[in-house]
Design an enzyme around this catalytic site. Structure first.
Site, PDB file in Angstrom:
ATOM      1  N   LYS A  44       0.859  -1.188   0.000  1.00 12.12           N
ATOM      2  CA  LYS A  44       0.000   0.000   0.000  1.00 12.12           C
ATOM      3  C   LYS A  44       0.891   1.233   0.000  1.00 12.12           C
ATOM      4  CE  LYS A  44      -3.240   3.044   0.682  1.00 12.12           C
ATOM      5  NZ  LYS A  44      -4.152   3.439  -0.440  1.00 12.12           N
ATOM      6  N   SER A  69     -12.400   6.478  -2.116  1.00 10.91           N
ATOM      7  CA  SER A  69     -11.707   7.651  -1.623  1.00 10.91           C
ATOM      8  C   SER A  69     -11.124   7.273  -0.268  1.00 10.91           C
ATOM      9  CB  SER A  69     -12.648   8.853  -1.503  1.00 10.91           C
ATOM     10  OG  SER A  69     -11.899  10.002  -1.140  1.00 10.91           O
ATOM     11  N   MET A  70     -10.154   6.347  -0.297  1.00  9.21           N
ATOM     12  CA  MET A  70      -9.599   5.777   0.930  1.00  9.21           C
ATOM     13  C   MET A  70      -8.913   6.827   1.789  1.00  9.21           C
ATOM     14  SD  MET A  70     -10.586   2.750   0.313  1.00  9.21           S
ATOM     15  CE  MET A  70      -9.852   1.764   1.593  1.00  9.21           C
ATOM     16  N   ASN A 125       4.341   6.992  -6.053  1.00  9.50           N
ATOM     17  CA  ASN A 125       2.960   7.301  -6.409  1.00  9.50           C
ATOM     18  C   ASN A 125       2.798   8.806  -6.581  1.00  9.50           C
ATOM     19  OD1 ASN A 125       0.236   7.577  -6.705  1.00  9.50           O
ATOM     20  ND2 ASN A 125      -0.320   6.379  -4.898  1.00  9.50           N
ATOM     21  N   CYS A 128      -2.158  10.034  -6.265  1.00 13.60           N
ATOM     22  CA  CYS A 128      -3.250   9.764  -5.337  1.00 13.60           C
ATOM     23  C   CYS A 128      -4.257  10.905  -5.441  1.00 13.60           C
ATOM     24  CB  CYS A 128      -2.748   9.659  -3.900  1.00 13.60           C
ATOM     25  SG  CYS A 128      -4.136   9.379  -2.760  1.00 13.60           S
ATOM     26  N   ASN A 130      -7.068  11.331  -3.635  1.00 16.09           N
ATOM     27  CA  ASN A 130      -8.069  11.334  -2.557  1.00 16.09           C
ATOM     28  C   ASN A 130      -7.626  11.938  -1.234  1.00 16.09           C
ATOM     29  OD1 ASN A 130      -9.893   9.996  -4.262  1.00 16.09           O
ATOM     30  ND2 ASN A 130      -8.879   8.047  -3.772  1.00 16.09           N
ATOM     31  N   LYS A 162       3.907   5.863 -10.475  1.00 12.53           N
ATOM     32  CA  LYS A 162       2.498   5.504 -10.687  1.00 12.53           C
ATOM     33  C   LYS A 162       1.800   6.761 -11.156  1.00 12.53           C
ATOM     34  CE  LYS A 162      -1.287   2.899 -10.057  1.00 12.53           C
ATOM     35  NZ  LYS A 162      -1.561   2.286  -8.743  1.00 12.53           N
ATOM     36  N   GLY A 248      -8.711  -1.860 -15.247  1.00 10.91           N
ATOM     37  CA  GLY A 248      -9.754  -2.563 -15.979  1.00 10.91           C
ATOM     38  C   GLY A 248      -9.501  -4.024 -16.259  1.00 10.91           C
ATOM     39  N   THR A 270      -9.457  -3.494  -8.928  1.00 12.76           N
ATOM     40  CA  THR A 270     -10.845  -3.774  -8.552  1.00 12.76           C
ATOM     41  C   THR A 270     -11.189  -5.260  -8.594  1.00 12.76           C
ATOM     42  OG1 THR A 270     -11.560  -1.582  -9.280  1.00 12.76           O
ATOM     43  CG2 THR A 270     -13.247  -3.297  -9.137  1.00 12.76           C
TER      44      THR A 270
END
Ligand code: IRO
Length: 309
Positions: A44, A69-70, A125, A128, A130, A162, A248, A270
Site C-alpha cells: 500500500k 476515496s480511501m 505514487n 493519489c 483522494n 504511478k 480494468g 478492482t
C-alpha cells in the site's frame, strides 16, 4: 508457452500482481498475495507517519467496477520497510509504493529504503486523487519535475512512477517529456484510478461513499480503454522505459490487450478486491490459453505488437 519474464533484472514467474492499495495494507494481506499465483506484490502506498485515512464508506463496488476515496490509510513507511526487509526475494519480487505528503517526506522515505539496500523496487505514487487539499502531483508538470529531480538525486537506483490517466495528447507529450528527463525512472505504471468520479444510488438519492461529497477514484470496467491508451501513449513516448499496465483487468483477454499496448507487467485492482487472490491462478490460466492459441512462446513476444490500421 511461458508466463515468465524479467523486469529490472529480476525474474517474474507471472507478469501479474496487485495494484497498490488493493489487498496490501498489512502483512496478512501481503502474505496472502505472496501465497497466491501472482508474479509479484506491491505494498500500500505509504507516508512517513501511519494514517487512518478517510471516513467510511470509502470503497464501494458497482456492477461495472469500483469507486474509492480511501484517503491514503497506511501503517507508515517503517512498517512496509520492515516487511521488505523480512521478505524472501527468491519467492517473488516485491515492490514498495511510496506516496509522501511532501517532497521532503518522499526524500526521507526513499533515503531509508536506499539505505536498507534491498531488492525491493520503488513505485513512486504521483497520482493519489483522494487526500483532501493535496492536488495530485502528476497533473502539475512543474511539481512532478521538481519531485523527480529530488527523488532521483536521493535514490541512486532505478525506480518507477504511478501515473494518473491523461486524456489529452498534449498532456501525454508533456508528461513523457518530464519523465524522459530522468533515466532513473525505469518504469511507468499506468493508470491510477480515474479521479473524482461520482456514483449515485437512486433509491436512496444519495452518493455511495462518505468522503469528498461522494467524489472518488474510479476503477474496473469503466477504465480499461483509458488505461490501454495511457499504457500505449507512454510505451510510444518513452522507449528507454518499461510500462506496467493497470486498469480494468478482469480476464486473460484484458491482460493480453495491455501487453499488446506495451505493458511488461500487469497489475490488477478492482477485480482482485472483489474476487480475492485466487484471481491470479484464473488469470494466469486464461492468459496462457490465449498465448497457446495464438502461438506465442512467451509474453515478451506480445509486448507492444499492437497494430494500427
Ligand atoms: O485513496 C487512496 O488511498 C488512493 N486511492 C486510489 O485510487 N489511488 C491512490 O493512489 C490512493 I493513495
Amino acid at each position: 508457452t511461458t508466463l515468465s519474464t524479467t523486469f529490472l533484472g529480476q525474474t517474474f514467474a507471472s507478469p501479474l500482481f496487485n495494484a497498490s492499495g488493493v489487498r496490501c495494507f498489512d502483512k496478512d494481506e501481503l502474505n496472502s498475495l505472496l501465497a497466491s499465483a501472482s508474479g509479484s506484490l506491491v505494498t500500500k502506498s505509504c507516508t512517513r507517519e501511519a494514517r487512518t485515512g478517510n471516513p467510511e464508506p470509502r470503497y464501494v463496488a458497482t456492477p461495472l467496477g469500483s469507486i474509492n476515496s480511501m484517503g491514503l490509510p497506511n501503517k507508515g513507511y517503517g512498517y512496509y520497510l520492515d516487511y521488505a526487509k523480512a521478505h524472501d526475494y527468491s519467492k517473488k519480487p516485491l515492490f514498495m509504493s511510496v506516496a509522501g505528503l511532501s517532497l521532503d517526506d518522499n526524500i526521507a522515505m526513499v533515503a531509508a529504503i536506499r539505505d536498507a539496500a534491498l531488492p525491493a523496487i520503488v513505485e513512486l505514487n504521483l497520482s493519489c486523487p483522494n487526500v483532501p487539499g493535496k492536488p495530485q502531483i502528476a497533473y502539475d508538470f512543474d511539481a512532478m519535475d521538481r519531485m523527480l529531480a529530488a527523488v532521483s538525486a536521493e535514490y541512486d537506483r532505478p525506480f518507477g512512477v504511478k501515473m494518473p490517466p491523461y486524456f489529452d495528447i498534449a498532456h501525454f507529450d508533456l508528461a513523457a517529456e518530464v519523465l524522459n528527463r530522468y533515466p532513473a525512472v525505469a518504469f511507468i505504471t499506468c493508470i491510477n484510478s480515474v479521479g473524482n468520479a461520482l456514483v449515485i444510488d437512486i433509491e436512496r438519492e444519495e452518493v455511495v461513499i462518505k468522503p469528498k461529497d461522494g467524489f472518488g477514484g474510479l476503477g474496473g470496467d469503466y477504465v480499461l480503454p483509458t488505461a490501454l491508451a495511457n499504457v500505449n501513449a507512454f510505451h510510444r513516448r518513452c522507449p528507454e522505459k518499461r510500462v506496467i499496465g493497470c486498469g480494468g483487468v478482469r480476464s486473460g483477454e484484458h491482460i493480453f490487450m495491455h501487453l499488446l499496448a506495451g505493458a511488461s507487467l500487469v497489475q490488477v485492482g478492482t477485480a482482485l478486491q472483489e474476487e480475492g487472490p485466487g484471481i491470479f491462478a484464473r488469470l494466469n490460466a486464461e492468459l496462457a490459453a490465449i498465448l497457446e492459441r495464438k502461438g506465442y512462446a512467451s509474453i515478451d513476444e506480445v509486448r507492444g505488437r499492437l497494430k494500427t490500421l
